[in-house]
Design a protein around this motif. Sequence first.
Motif, PDB file in Angstrom:
ATOM      1  N   UNK D  75       0.815  -1.210   0.000  1.00  0.00           N
ATOM      2  CA  UNK D  75       0.000   0.000   0.000  1.00  0.00           C
ATOM      3  C   UNK D  75       0.852   1.265   0.000  1.00  0.00           C
ATOM      4  N   UNK D  76       2.105   1.143   0.396  1.00  0.00           N
ATOM      5  CA  UNK D  76       2.971   2.319   0.395  1.00  0.00           C
ATOM      6  C   UNK D  76       3.099   2.942  -0.986  1.00  0.00           C
ATOM      7  N   UNK D  77       2.965   2.119  -2.019  1.00  0.00           N
ATOM      8  CA  UNK D  77       2.956   2.715  -3.363  1.00  0.00           C
ATOM      9  C   UNK D  77       1.557   2.643  -3.970  1.00  0.00           C
ATOM     10  N   UNK D  78       0.557   2.519  -3.118  1.00  0.00           N
ATOM     11  CA  UNK D  78      -0.818   2.691  -3.562  1.00  0.00           C
ATOM     12  C   UNK D  78      -1.569   1.423  -3.913  1.00  0.00           C
ATOM     13  N   UNK D  79      -0.915   0.269  -3.821  1.00  0.00           N
ATOM     14  CA  UNK D  79      -1.633  -0.953  -4.173  1.00  0.00           C
ATOM     15  C   UNK D  79      -2.616  -1.337  -3.075  1.00  0.00           C
ATOM     16  N   UNK D  80      -3.703  -2.009  -3.475  1.00  0.00           N
ATOM     17  CA  UNK D  80      -4.748  -2.332  -2.498  1.00  0.00           C
ATOM     18  C   UNK D  80      -4.247  -3.269  -1.404  1.00  0.00           C
ATOM     19  N   UNK D  81      -4.633  -2.997  -0.208  1.00  0.00           N
ATOM     20  CA  UNK D  81      -4.423  -3.924   0.887  1.00  0.00           C
ATOM     21  C   UNK D  81      -5.413  -5.063   0.756  1.00  0.00           C
ATOM     22  N   UNK D  82      -5.180  -6.125   1.494  1.00  0.00           N
ATOM     23  CA  UNK D  82      -6.150  -7.214   1.550  1.00  0.00           C
ATOM     24  C   UNK D  82      -7.407  -6.736   2.268  1.00  0.00           C
ATOM     25  N   UNK D  83      -8.547  -6.952   1.653  1.00  0.00           N
ATOM     26  CA  UNK D  83      -9.820  -6.652   2.278  1.00  0.00           C
ATOM     27  C   UNK D  83     -10.675  -7.903   2.316  1.00  0.00           C
ATOM     28  N   UNK D  84     -11.407  -8.062   3.371  1.00  0.00           N
ATOM     29  CA  UNK D  84     -12.346  -9.174   3.541  1.00  0.00           C
ATOM     30  C   UNK D  84     -13.646  -8.568   4.033  1.00  0.00           C
ATOM     31  N   UNK D  85     -14.756  -8.986   3.455  1.00  0.00           N
ATOM     32  CA  UNK D  85     -16.027  -8.513   3.983  1.00  0.00           C
ATOM     33  C   UNK D  85     -17.098  -9.572   3.815  1.00  0.00           C
ATOM     34  N   UNK D  86     -18.055  -9.474   4.697  1.00  0.00           N
ATOM     35  CA  UNK D  86     -19.179 -10.405   4.690  1.00  0.00           C
ATOM     36  C   UNK D  86     -20.267  -9.900   3.758  1.00  0.00           C
ATOM     37  N   UNK D  87     -20.795 -10.782   2.931  1.00  0.00           N
ATOM     38  CA  UNK D  87     -21.908 -10.398   2.061  1.00  0.00           C
ATOM     39  C   UNK D  87     -23.219 -11.019   2.532  1.00  0.00           C
ATOM     40  N   UNK D  88     -23.129 -12.074   3.294  1.00  0.00           N
ATOM     41  CA  UNK D  88     -24.314 -12.701   3.887  1.00  0.00           C
ATOM     42  C   UNK D  88     -23.938 -13.176   5.287  1.00  0.00           C
ATOM     43  N   UNK D  89     -24.798 -12.922   6.235  1.00  0.00           N
ATOM     44  CA  UNK D  89     -24.596 -13.438   7.593  1.00  0.00           C
ATOM     45  C   UNK D  89     -25.906 -14.046   8.086  1.00  0.00           C
ATOM     46  N   UNK D  90     -25.812 -14.920   9.059  1.00  0.00           N
ATOM     47  CA  UNK D  90     -27.048 -15.506   9.606  1.00  0.00           C
ATOM     48  C   UNK D  90     -28.035 -14.438  10.063  1.00  0.00           C
ATOM     49  N   UNK D  91     -27.529 -13.404  10.713  1.00  0.00           N
ATOM     50  CA  UNK D  91     -28.434 -12.343  11.151  1.00  0.00           C
ATOM     51  C   UNK D  91     -28.937 -11.498   9.977  1.00  0.00           C
ATOM     52  N   UNK D  92     -28.012 -11.117   9.113  1.00  0.00           N
ATOM     53  CA  UNK D  92     -28.377 -10.223   8.020  1.00  0.00           C
ATOM     54  C   UNK D  92     -29.393 -10.826   7.059  1.00  0.00           C
ATOM     55  N   UNK D  93     -29.293 -12.123   6.804  1.00  0.00           N
ATOM     56  CA  UNK D  93     -30.262 -12.736   5.881  1.00  0.00           C
ATOM     57  C   UNK D  93     -31.663 -12.708   6.474  1.00  0.00           C
TER      58      UNK D  93
END
Lengths: 325, 325, 325, 325
Positions: D75-93
Motif C-alpha cells: 500500500x505504500x505505493x498505492x496498491x490495495x491492501x487485503x480486504x475481507x467482507x461479509x456479504x451474507x450473515x445468519x443475522x443479516x439474511x
Amino acid sequence: MKNMFLSFAFAAAASFAATALAEPTVGISPWGPDDEIGRLNLMTEETRAAVLSRVASGKSYDLSVDYFVGMPSWHGIGDPRYQYWLTHTPHGTVVDDPMGVGQEINHHVSYTGDAVSMYTHMGTHIDALNHFGLKGKIWNGFSASEHLGDRGWKKAGAETIPPIIARGVMLDIPVALGLEELPENYRITPDDLKSALSHHKVDLQSGDVVMIRTGRMRHYLDETAYMHNAPGLDITAAKWLVEEKGAMLLGADNLSLEAFPSQTEGDYVPVHTYLLAEKGVMIMELVMLEDLSRDQIYEFAFIGGSLKFRGASAAPMRPIALPLK
Amino acid sequence: MKNMFLSFAFAAAASFAATALAEPTVGISPWGPDDEIGRLNLMTEETRAAVLSRVASGKSYDLSVDYFVGMPSWHGIGDPRYQYWLTHTPHGTVVDDPMGVGQEINHHVSYTGDAVSMYTHMGTHIDALNHFGLKGKIWNGFSASEHLGDRGWKKAGAETIPPIIARGVMLDIPVALGLEELPENYRITPDDLKSALSHHKVDLQSGDVVMIRTGRMRHYLDETAYMHNAPGLDITAAKWLVEEKGAMLLGADNLSLEAFPSQTEGDYVPVHTYLLAEKGVMIMELVMLEDLSRDQIYEFAFIGGSLKFRGASAAPMRPIALPLK
Amino acid sequence: MKNMFLSFAFAAAASFAATALAEPTVGISPWGPDDEIGRLNLMTEETRAAVLSRVASGKSYDLSVDYFVGMPSWHGIGDPRYQYWLTHTPHGTVVDDPMGVGQEINHHVSYTGDAVSMYTHMGTHIDALNHFGLKGKIWNGFSASEHLGDRGWKKAGAETIPPIIARGVMLDIPVALGLEELPENYRITPDDLKSALSHHKVDLQSGDVVMIRTGRMRHYLDETAYMHNAPGLDITAAKWLVEEKGAMLLGADNLSLEAFPSQTEGDYVPVHTYLLAEKGVMIMELVMLEDLSRDQIYEFAFIGGSLKFRGASAAPMRPIALPLK
Amino acid sequence: MKNMFLSFAFAAAASFAATALAEPTVGISPWGPDDEIGRLNLMTEETRAAVLSRVASGKSYDLSVDYFVGMPSWHGIGDPRYQYWLTHTPHGTVVDDPMGVGQEINHHVSYTGDAVSMYTHMGTHIDALNHFGLKGKIWNGFSASEHLGDRGWKKAGAETIPPIIARGVMLDIPVALGLEELPENYRITPDDLKSALSHHKVDLQSGDVVMIRTGRMRHYLDETAYMHNAPGLDITAAKWLVEEKGAMLLGADNLSLEAFPSQTEGDYVPVHTYLLAEKGVMIMELVMLEDLSRDQIYEFAFIGGSLKFRGASAAPMRPIALPLK
C-alpha cells in the motif's frame, strides 16, 4: 493511528473505575416514530427561502477535498483505503475490443472508464444518524437486531439525507486565538467558540450549519500528518452548540470533528454518540474551509447534497458556500 | 446488453463500407492550452449571480437517484457493479474489538462503518472531458501517451470540474409528444426539442444546463428494463443544442444520453465523442427528472458539485433544481 | 438466476404446510469441542502415505478453472463478480513514476501489477464448515452471536482447512448413464452413484474425496448457460455417500453441488446444511473434471491446498489429480 | 516503505552517472516463440515421476501464510491492501431475505458468504513472467503495446502457470550462518548459498525449486516490521543459482526475494528483471519456511498450483513440501 489506539485503550481502562451514573441512551425523535434525519427537520421551505434570498453574488466557495490514492483513511483499523483503477483505456480497448467493434474503430474512439472503492467516511462527507448508536440502537430507537441487514441499515441510511440548503457559519478557531492552526490534541471549548463568534462579529441561529475550522486541513496531502493527534471539539463545546445555540448540523475540517482522546468514561467517541445517537445531529468531516478562512467569510448559504448510498452510515458530499448580503 | 452489443457490431461492420470523409478530430479549446473543462468556462460569477437572483422560493428538487446493490450498471462489458459492505457493526465490534477498548465499551458504543465500490459511470453522474476522445487524444489535444497514468488522466480529470450553478432547462420530450415515455430506441431529433420548448413555453440561452427527459427513469429499479434499448438523443439534436442554442452542459434521465445503435459510421458513441472530444461539453446521465416533470418545472437554477475523484473519467453528483421567478 | 429464485420461493411457500418434524440441528464433533474441520480429521499421516505410495507416474491433472472477468458468479443475489484490474503498467509507470525513480528508469524497467476482487465462492473452491449452519450455529455448535465478527468467523474459517492429500474418486454420472451431460435440474440419486461405481469398476473407501461429474463444466465459459438450472446431487445421494460410504469430502463440477429446487421443506439448500452443519463434510464446487473424464481416470491421489483466508466461508483452490497404480 | 523509496531514488540518481554498458534485454525462449512459462518447461512427466517416487511418508508441510486484514502489503505505493467482507450473515439474511424465502427459513438456514480483494502480490504467491520486463517487452519478446489490455496480459498471465511438482531444496541461510535471522538489508551472496548447501549436506540439481530462508517470516504478523529493510538475494546469488545450478524456480520467505536497495545502476529491481525478463525464471515470495527450518528439512517434493487469474502478473498459491527418502 498508534496514538488514537492508545487513547481508546485509555478510555477502556478508565471505564472500569467509573462510578455508576445514569447512562446515556438514544434520543427519541420529537418529529415522530418514523423520523430518520433528526435535526435536519429544522430545515423547511421557509428557512431555505430565507437564506437563498440573502445570497450576495455569484461568488462560490468549494468546500470539498480531492479523492486520490494515498489520501487520509481509516486503514489503521482495517477500513479500505481509497482505490481508483482504470477499466477501459484508449490503448487497452484496442487490445481487448470489449465492445466487439474491431480494431479500426477502437483506434478511432478513445475510451476511458474507471472505478473506485472507498470507506464511506473518507474525503468531505456527512455521517448518517446510524453511524454511532448506544447499546445496539440508533437515533429514534431503531435497533440493529431489527433494522441492520448485510447491506446496511433499513433506517436512517445515507439515502434519507435531503439536500441541505441552510445558513452556514464558519468558526475559525485558530484565527480567533491568533494561531496559524490549533496545536495537536487541542480541545475546543465553548469559550473558544464564543471568542470566534466575537472575533467574526456573527451570531448563531437555530437551524444553522456550523463549521469549525481547526487549521488541520493544511496537512491534507500528507496523510500521516493529517491523521496524527488532530485537534477537535470537546464534548462541552458540542453541547453548547446544540443546546444553547440550536445548531442543525456540525462539521469541521479535521478527520473526526471531536477531540481525542475521549475524556468520557466508557465511551471512546462521546461527541459522536452525543450528536448522532442522543440528539439527532449529523456530522460533517474533512470539510475544506481554507478558502473561506483566507477571505474571512464567516456567514454563507451552505448548499450541498450527499450521495444516496442506501443504508450507509455516511456519504461523500461536495457542498458549496455562497456569501450572504 | 445483448442489443447494445449487436448495435456496436453493426457500427463496426458498417465502417468498412465508409467512404473517405474528413474524420473528426478533438477540439482545441478557445480558452487556451491549459483548459480542461471546456464549455463550463461559460459559467462566471456574473452568470451565477444572474440565476441565483431569480430563485423563486425555498422549493428544491433532488435530481439524483439512489445507489444500491443491483442498480443499473455496465457489467455487461465487465465494469464493476455497485457494491456496498459493512466494515463495522454493533454486533461485530463486540466480537472483534477493533479499537481495543474491551467488551463493555463495545456493548455500549454501537459502531457502524461501511464501504462501497463502483464504476464511476453509475447513478446520477457527470462525464469528465477525458471519458471519450479521438485517436488517442482528448479535448484540447491532451494525449493518452503523455497524460494517462495508472491512476487516471493527469488532465481533465473529475477533480477539475467546478461546482455548477447555472440556469437549467428541462425538455420533457414524452410530455411534448403526448406520451408516457419514449419508445425503445427512440431517437430524439431537433424537432422534438423544438416541440418541447414550444410546449414548455421556454427558450434556451447560451450557457444553459439542458436536461432531456425520456421517461426511462420510471424503470430505474429494474436494471434489465432500464438498460434495455433505451431511447436517447440523436447526433443532430446534440449538435442543434450546442451549435444553435449554446448549451453549456447536456444531461438526460437515461443511461447514456445518446440513442443507440449509432448511425455514424466508424463510431459507436458519436454523441459522446462529438460533445466531449470535439466540443468540450460534459454530459450528465441518470438524472432524476420525474419530480420536475410531475410539477411541470421547466426552468430552474441548477446547483451541484461532483466528487473530485482525481484523474477520473466521471464522478457522482447530487444536483438540485430551484425553480425560478 | 430467475429460476433459482423461483425455486427458493417455492421452498418457502411449501414450508408453511410442513407438518411438525424433528428439525435438524448442527452436529457436535466426535473430534472434540475445538474441532473446526470435521471429517477432514479422517486424513492422517498414514492415509496420506498410503495414497502417495500408489501414485503411478508423473502424469498430473489440473482440476481447476480460470478466473476471468465475466466468469460465473452469484451476482444475481448481489455478491461481487470477479474483478481484475491493473495497478501498474509499463506505460503508466512512465507517466506516474510511483517509485520516484525518474522517467529513464521507468522506460527501462517495465512494471506490471494488478489486483482482484471476488466472492469467495467463485471458481474452483472449497466451502468451509461455517458456510451454512442451522439456527445461528455452525458445525460443532459454534454460534454466530459469539464467534462471527465483522471480519468473518473466529471458528471454522478457511484458514483452518489443511492441505488435502487423499484418495480421490470421480463418479462420471453422464458417462455411466450414456449421456453427454446430465439434463437440466437432473437430481443424482444413490442408484446413479452405484451405476457409476459399477461402470468405473472402482469402489469407495472411508476417507475418500468423491468428485461428481455432471458435465455442466462444458458450459463454464458461458456464465448464463452454466448457471441455468444446473443438475446436482439429491439429498439421498449425499447421505448415501457420507453414511454408507464414509466420504471425507464431496465435490462436483457444477456451481453448488446440490440439485435445485430443494425438495426439503423449510430448507433451500438441504445438501449444504446436511453436509456442512450436520456432518462436518466440506464441499468443493466448480471442479474441472473434463480431462479426467476424457482419459477415464476414476481413481487418483487428490492433492490441493486452499488459500488461508482468515475467517472466510470458502477459499479458492487449485487441486491436482495423480492417477494411481 | 520510506526506506525503500529512498533506495529507489538513490538508484535513479546513480543512473545518470552510469557509463554506457550493453543494456540487458528480454530473453528469447529456447522453447519457441509461443513459450509463456520459461524455465518451468524443465518440468516433465519424468521429472515429476522421479520426485514423487521418492516421497518418504505422509508427512506434509504447509508452505503458505494466512490472508488477513492488516497483512503485509504494497500500500505504500498505492496498491490495495487485503480486504475481507461479509456479504451474507445468519443475522443479516433474516433482515434482508436475499433469497426471498421468508423469515422462518432464514432463521433456520444460517447463511454466511464473504468476499475479498487484494493486490495479486500478497501472501504466498508466484510471479508470472509478465510481472517485470525491459523496455516495454516481457520474456520471449511479447510487448505491452500488442499484448497488454485493460484486463491484463494476453501472454504469460498467471493462468498459464502449470501446477508445479518438482524437487525442492530449502537453503536456510541464517542457520548456515549461525544466526536467528538475517540482519536488515543483508545481501545473500553465492558464498552464503554454498555455505548453506554445505551445512545442509544437499546439492542442487537442474530443475530444482530453490527456496531461500532469511528468517524474516518471524515478523509476518507485524506488517511494519515485516516490510522494513528486509534482507534478500543479491543479483550475484540469483545468477549463480540459475546459471551455475540450473534452478527452475526461486522463492523466499521475504516480501520481494531480492535485496534492497538495488546496486545495479538504472534498475531498481535487478533480480526481478534478471529472473523474469531475461531468464524466464518465476519467483515465489512470502513462502512460509519456518516449519521446514524447525525440522531441518532441506530436500522435499514441492507440490503446488497457483490460481489461474487470467492475464495476471501473479497469483496466490498454497504449496506443500513432502520430505524425500
